[in-house]
Design an enzyme around this catalytic site. Structure first.
Site, PDB file in Angstrom:
ATOM      1  N   HIS A  69      -4.438  32.475  16.611  1.00  0.00           N
ATOM      2  CA  HIS A  69      -5.343  32.368  15.339  1.00  0.00           C
ATOM      3  C   HIS A  69      -5.693  33.669  14.624  1.00  0.00           C
ATOM      4  O   HIS A  69      -5.659  34.526  15.082  1.00  0.00           O
ATOM      5  CB  HIS A  69      -6.781  31.823  15.926  1.00  0.00           C
ATOM      6  CG  HIS A  69      -7.584  32.696  16.756  1.00  0.00           C
ATOM      7  ND1 HIS A  69      -8.571  33.691  16.353  1.00  0.00           N
ATOM      8  CD2 HIS A  69      -7.733  32.779  18.118  1.00  0.00           C
ATOM      9  CE1 HIS A  69      -9.092  34.167  17.484  1.00  0.00           C
ATOM     10  NE2 HIS A  69      -8.555  33.694  18.426  1.00  0.00           N
ATOM     11  N   ASP A  73      -8.406  39.929  19.410  1.00  0.00           N
ATOM     12  CA  ASP A  73      -8.708  38.468  19.585  1.00  0.00           C
ATOM     13  C   ASP A  73      -8.720  38.032  18.042  1.00  0.00           C
ATOM     14  O   ASP A  73      -9.627  38.126  17.328  1.00  0.00           O
ATOM     15  CB  ASP A  73      -9.871  38.504  20.442  1.00  0.00           C
ATOM     16  CG  ASP A  73     -10.526  36.952  20.262  1.00  0.00           C
ATOM     17  OD1 ASP A  73      -9.738  35.993  19.855  1.00  0.00           O
ATOM     18  OD2 ASP A  73     -11.651  36.353  20.585  1.00  0.00           O
ATOM     19  N   GLU A 130     -10.565  29.475  14.170  1.00  0.00           N
ATOM     20  CA  GLU A 130     -10.800  29.270  15.722  1.00  0.00           C
ATOM     21  C   GLU A 130     -11.992  29.611  16.387  1.00  0.00           C
ATOM     22  O   GLU A 130     -12.686  29.252  17.303  1.00  0.00           O
ATOM     23  CB  GLU A 130      -9.630  30.134  16.565  1.00  0.00           C
ATOM     24  CG  GLU A 130      -9.414  29.529  17.783  1.00  0.00           C
ATOM     25  CD  GLU A 130     -10.249  30.611  18.900  1.00  0.00           C
ATOM     26  OE1 GLU A 130     -10.010  30.183  20.243  1.00  0.00           O
ATOM     27  OE2 GLU A 130     -10.724  31.402  18.485  1.00  0.00           O
ATOM     28  N   GLU A 131     -12.580  30.793  15.565  1.00  0.00           N
ATOM     29  CA  GLU A 131     -13.773  31.398  16.356  1.00  0.00           C
ATOM     30  C   GLU A 131     -15.105  30.444  16.070  1.00  0.00           C
ATOM     31  O   GLU A 131     -16.182  30.808  16.691  1.00  0.00           O
ATOM     32  CB  GLU A 131     -13.862  32.739  15.673  1.00  0.00           C
ATOM     33  CG  GLU A 131     -12.922  33.787  16.152  1.00  0.00           C
ATOM     34  CD  GLU A 131     -12.961  34.102  17.787  1.00  0.00           C
ATOM     35  OE1 GLU A 131     -14.038  33.488  18.421  1.00  0.00           O
ATOM     36  OE2 GLU A 131     -12.028  35.128  18.098  1.00  0.00           O
ATOM     37  N   ASP A 161      -3.322  33.933  23.163  1.00  0.00           N
ATOM     38  CA  ASP A 161      -4.862  34.462  22.860  1.00  0.00           C
ATOM     39  C   ASP A 161      -5.117  35.435  23.878  1.00  0.00           C
ATOM     40  O   ASP A 161      -4.278  36.176  24.510  1.00  0.00           O
ATOM     41  CB  ASP A 161      -5.753  33.132  22.986  1.00  0.00           C
ATOM     42  CG  ASP A 161      -6.780  33.423  21.713  1.00  0.00           C
ATOM     43  OD1 ASP A 161      -7.306  34.515  21.800  1.00  0.00           O
ATOM     44  OD2 ASP A 161      -7.230  32.316  21.177  1.00  0.00           O
ATOM     45  N   HIS A 199     -14.774  40.601  21.673  1.00  0.00           N
ATOM     46  CA  HIS A 199     -15.966  40.199  20.661  1.00  0.00           C
ATOM     47  C   HIS A 199     -16.977  41.570  20.477  1.00  0.00           C
ATOM     48  O   HIS A 199     -17.939  41.504  20.314  1.00  0.00           O
ATOM     49  CB  HIS A 199     -16.754  39.031  20.928  1.00  0.00           C
ATOM     50  CG  HIS A 199     -15.784  37.899  20.605  1.00  0.00           C
ATOM     51  ND1 HIS A 199     -16.602  36.452  20.333  1.00  0.00           N
ATOM     52  CD2 HIS A 199     -14.618  37.617  20.582  1.00  0.00           C
ATOM     53  CE1 HIS A 199     -15.594  35.741  19.939  1.00  0.00           C
ATOM     54  NE2 HIS A 199     -14.293  36.283  20.122  1.00  0.00           N
TER      55      HIS A 199
END
Ligand SMILES: [Zn+2]
Length: 336
Positions: free
Chosen positions: A63, A166, A196-197, A219, A309
């Site tokens: 992504h 990510d 995607e997130e 990923d 994140h």
């Protein structure tokens, strides 16, 4: 294998949160165009790069989007209120620097006295871009504009730090695979997906259009090798520097057992160190591929990543190398 850290840094520096993937997509388009049999951008914004083959249809998904923030309102004094795009920890944001794609930057701060940051919420946060009134802010920022939490890319001999491995590391690996000109019978679709997130949205549309037999998301996975007392990473056996991790299960998928076995056999045959992971929650585009249309045998190959994140995610150079080896070997050797 030769890893192009300059390209990885360029990918990381693109400000492209969910729904605003244009900047990183342009870079990926440029990097891959010489290696594609065909390429297109679909209705949702996924970039699909196709390398034709006579064998099974394989979709590899990484992504393009990253977590970020969106401007929801601007108050009379010019302060900006925001909402989250994807899962952000307010504690990571507080005191950090917000950066917008138009070059504007600002301080992310909180609006009440806090005994303890543990109960900080998005409601408490605002961005100050150094203006004194609403009109001043509006000259630079509109409602709906998006920004990210700024941090610097850093590398030493063993590891790399950046804000959005990510999943820019997944994007990098797919670009590098295209450049390797791998000999394979497989009909391979490299899908650089959007959103995607915010719920694996782009991957569903891409999978519907491609209708793959096999789907592999590339990923990241959290590691359990840093000080953590509770939370889903605590008992995770995944370690930085111990090779790519093959997903067995997460909150959205139970991976295809035969596909996982084939990947693990290829890793063993090529002396590639690998790990496996089981997550109680979370999910990736692997679920989008598995559960769209008539479905695809799907799994996820993950790069172990500390502090996912947060503005400073950390990955190991060795893992990048081993993951690239495994992905290339898969395309060369997979035949069931
Ligand atoms: Zn991801």
């Amino acid at each position: 294998m030769n890893i192009d850290y300059k390209l990885l840094e360029k990918l990381v520096n693109c400000i492209s949160p969910s729904g605003s993937e244009e900047i990183v997509r342009e870079l990926i388009k440029e990097e891959t165009k010489a290696f594609a049999d065909e390429a297109y951008v679909d209705t949702l914004g996924n970039l699909i790069v196709h390398k034709k083959g006579k064998g099974k249809k394989v979709m590899l998904a990484a992504h393009m989007d990253e977590i970020g923030m969106m401007v929801t309102s601007i108050d009379d004094k010019g302060y900006i209120k925001i909402c989250s795009l994807g899962w952000n920890n307010p504690i990571s944001l507080a005191g950090g620097r917000a950066a917008f794609a138009n070059g504007t930057e600002g301080v992310i701060h909180w609006n009440r006295s806090l005994e303890n940051h543990g109960n900080l919420t998005f409601e408490d946060l605002f961005i100050d871009i150094g203006t004194t009134c609403k009109e001043d802010t509006e000259r630079k920022i509109d409602i709906g504009d998006v920004c990210i939490l700024k941090s610097d890319f850093y590398e030493n001999e063993k590891f790399v730090i950046g804000r959005n491995f990510d999943d820019r590391i997944g994007c990098y690996l797919l670009i590098e695979m295209l450049k390797q000109n791998i000999k394979t019978e497989l009909d391979v679709y490299y899908a650089f997906t959007v959103q995607e997130e915010v719920g694996c949205r782009g991957g569903k549309i891409a999978a519907f259009n491609i209708a793959p037999d096999v789907g592999i998301a590339v990923d990241v996975v959290s590691t359990g090798d840093y000080p953590i007392e509770k939370g889903y990473s605590k008992d995770l056996p995944v370690k930085l520097g111990s090779g790519p991790s093959v997903r067995i299960k997460d909150g959205k998928i139970i991976s295809d057992k035969n596909l996982n076995e084939a990947i693990i056999n290829i890793a063993k045959k090529n002396n590639i160190k690998y790990q496996v992971d089981i997550l109680l929650n979370a999910g990736t585009d692997a679920a989008s591929m598995q559960q769209t249309g008539s479905g695809a045998a799907s799994t996820c190959i993950n790069i172990p990543t500390r502090y996912i994140h947060s503005p400073n995610e950390m990955i190991s150079k060795r893992d990048i190398d081993e993951t690239l080896k495994l992905l290339c070997a898969f395309l060369e050797e997979y035949n069931n």
